[in-house]
Design a protein around this motif. Structure first.
Motif, PDB file in Angstrom:
ATOM      1  N   LEU A  17      44.778  41.913  35.990  1.00  0.00           N
ATOM      2  CA  LEU A  17      44.886  41.688  34.556  1.00  0.00           C
ATOM      3  C   LEU A  17      45.371  42.951  33.850  1.00  0.00           C
ATOM      4  O   LEU A  17      46.219  42.885  32.960  1.00  0.00           O
ATOM      5  N   GLN A  18      44.851  44.098  34.244  1.00  0.00           N
ATOM      6  CA  GLN A  18      45.291  45.359  33.646  1.00  0.00           C
ATOM      7  C   GLN A  18      46.782  45.593  33.914  1.00  0.00           C
ATOM      8  O   GLN A  18      47.515  46.033  33.036  1.00  0.00           O
ATOM      9  N   GLU A  19      47.222  45.259  35.115  1.00  0.00           N
ATOM     10  CA  GLU A  19      48.643  45.377  35.448  1.00  0.00           C
ATOM     11  C   GLU A  19      49.484  44.489  34.529  1.00  0.00           C
ATOM     12  O   GLU A  19      50.524  44.913  34.018  1.00  0.00           O
ATOM     13  N   TYR A  20      49.033  43.268  34.294  1.00  0.00           N
ATOM     14  CA  TYR A  20      49.757  42.355  33.408  1.00  0.00           C
ATOM     15  C   TYR A  20      49.801  42.894  31.983  1.00  0.00           C
ATOM     16  O   TYR A  20      50.808  42.776  31.292  1.00  0.00           O
ATOM     17  N   ARG A  21      48.693  43.467  31.537  1.00  0.00           N
ATOM     18  CA  ARG A  21      48.665  44.047  30.187  1.00  0.00           C
ATOM     19  C   ARG A  21      49.666  45.187  30.070  1.00  0.00           C
ATOM     20  O   ARG A  21      50.380  45.288  29.069  1.00  0.00           O
ATOM     21  N   GLU A  22      49.686  46.053  31.060  1.00  0.00           N
ATOM     22  CA  GLU A  22      50.597  47.193  31.030  1.00  0.00           C
ATOM     23  C   GLU A  22      52.054  46.745  31.045  1.00  0.00           C
ATOM     24  O   GLU A  22      52.902  47.377  30.413  1.00  0.00           O
ATOM     25  N   ARG A  23      52.349  45.684  31.757  1.00  0.00           N
ATOM     26  CA  ARG A  23      53.717  45.161  31.824  1.00  0.00           C
ATOM     27  C   ARG A  23      54.027  44.231  30.656  1.00  0.00           C
ATOM     28  O   ARG A  23      55.123  43.700  30.557  1.00  0.00           O
TER      29      ARG A  23
END
Length: 75
Positions: A17-23
Protein backbone atom coordinates in the motif's frame (compact mmCIF):
# COMPACT_ATOMS: atom_id res chain seq x y z
CA UNK A 1 -1.66 -21.27 10.47
CA UNK A 2 0.06 -19.24 13.15
CA UNK A 3 -0.53 -15.64 14.15
CA UNK A 4 3.05 -14.81 13.11
CA UNK A 5 2.26 -15.76 9.51
CA UNK A 6 -0.80 -13.51 9.47
CA UNK A 7 1.22 -10.64 10.92
CA UNK A 8 3.81 -11.09 8.15
CA UNK A 9 1.01 -11.08 5.57
CA UNK A 10 -0.41 -7.83 6.95
CA UNK A 11 3.06 -6.27 7.04
CA UNK A 12 3.56 -7.14 3.38
CA UNK A 13 0.18 -5.64 2.52
CA UNK A 14 1.02 -2.41 4.31
CA UNK A 15 4.34 -2.18 2.44
CA UNK A 16 2.54 -2.70 -0.88
CA UNK A 17 0.00 0.00 0.00
CA UNK A 18 2.83 2.40 0.82
CA UNK A 19 4.39 1.62 -2.57
CA UNK A 20 1.09 2.45 -4.28
CA UNK A 21 0.84 5.71 -2.36
CA UNK A 22 4.35 6.72 -3.36
CA UNK A 23 3.63 5.93 -7.01
CA UNK A 24 0.32 7.83 -6.70
CA UNK A 25 -1.71 4.92 -8.05
CA UNK A 26 -3.86 4.60 -4.95
CA UNK A 27 -6.97 6.64 -4.22
CA UNK A 28 -7.76 7.16 -0.51
CA UNK A 29 -11.39 6.27 -1.25
CA UNK A 30 -10.42 2.88 -2.65
CA UNK A 31 -11.29 0.12 -0.16
CA UNK A 32 -8.47 -2.11 1.03
CA UNK A 33 -9.41 -5.74 1.70
CA UNK A 34 -7.08 -8.25 3.30
CA UNK A 35 -8.10 -11.85 2.61
CA UNK A 36 -6.05 -14.84 3.77
CA UNK A 37 -7.15 -18.25 2.53
CA UNK A 38 -5.31 -21.46 3.25
CA UNK A 39 -5.91 -25.21 3.17
CA UNK A 40 -4.55 -25.54 6.71
CA UNK A 41 -6.33 -24.54 9.90
CA UNK A 42 -5.82 -21.41 12.01
CA UNK A 43 -4.55 -21.37 15.58
CA UNK A 44 -6.86 -19.61 18.02
CA UNK A 45 -4.50 -16.64 18.38
CA UNK A 46 -4.39 -16.28 14.57
CA UNK A 47 -8.20 -16.28 14.40
CA UNK A 48 -8.40 -13.70 17.17
CA UNK A 49 -5.82 -11.49 15.45
CA UNK A 50 -7.60 -11.74 12.09
CA UNK A 51 -10.94 -10.83 13.62
CA UNK A 52 -9.47 -7.93 15.60
CA UNK A 53 -7.94 -6.22 12.57
CA UNK A 54 -10.55 -7.22 9.99
CA UNK A 55 -8.85 -9.85 7.85
CA UNK A 56 -11.20 -12.07 5.86
CA UNK A 57 -9.81 -15.53 6.55
CA UNK A 58 -10.85 -19.01 5.45
CA UNK A 59 -9.40 -22.46 5.89
CA UNK A 60 -9.96 -25.30 3.43
CA UNK A 61 -13.24 -26.44 5.00
CA UNK A 62 -14.80 -22.99 5.20
CA UNK A 63 -13.73 -22.26 1.62
CA UNK A 64 -15.33 -25.51 0.42
CA UNK A 65 -18.58 -24.64 2.22
CA UNK A 66 -18.52 -21.14 0.73
CA UNK A 67 -18.06 -22.52 -2.79
CA UNK A 68 -20.92 -24.98 -2.23
CA UNK A 69 -23.21 -22.20 -0.92
CA UNK A 70 -22.47 -20.17 -4.04
CA UNK A 71 -23.47 -23.18 -6.16
CA UNK A 72 -20.12 -23.38 -7.95
CA UNK A 73 -19.39 -26.79 -9.42
CA UNK A 74 -15.69 -27.60 -9.02
CA UNK A 75 -15.67 -30.98 -10.72
Amino acid sequence: MKEKELREFVGGGILKLQEYRERRIWNPLTPIVFAFWTTSDFHKSAKDYARNIGIWFMNGWSFARYVRELGINIE
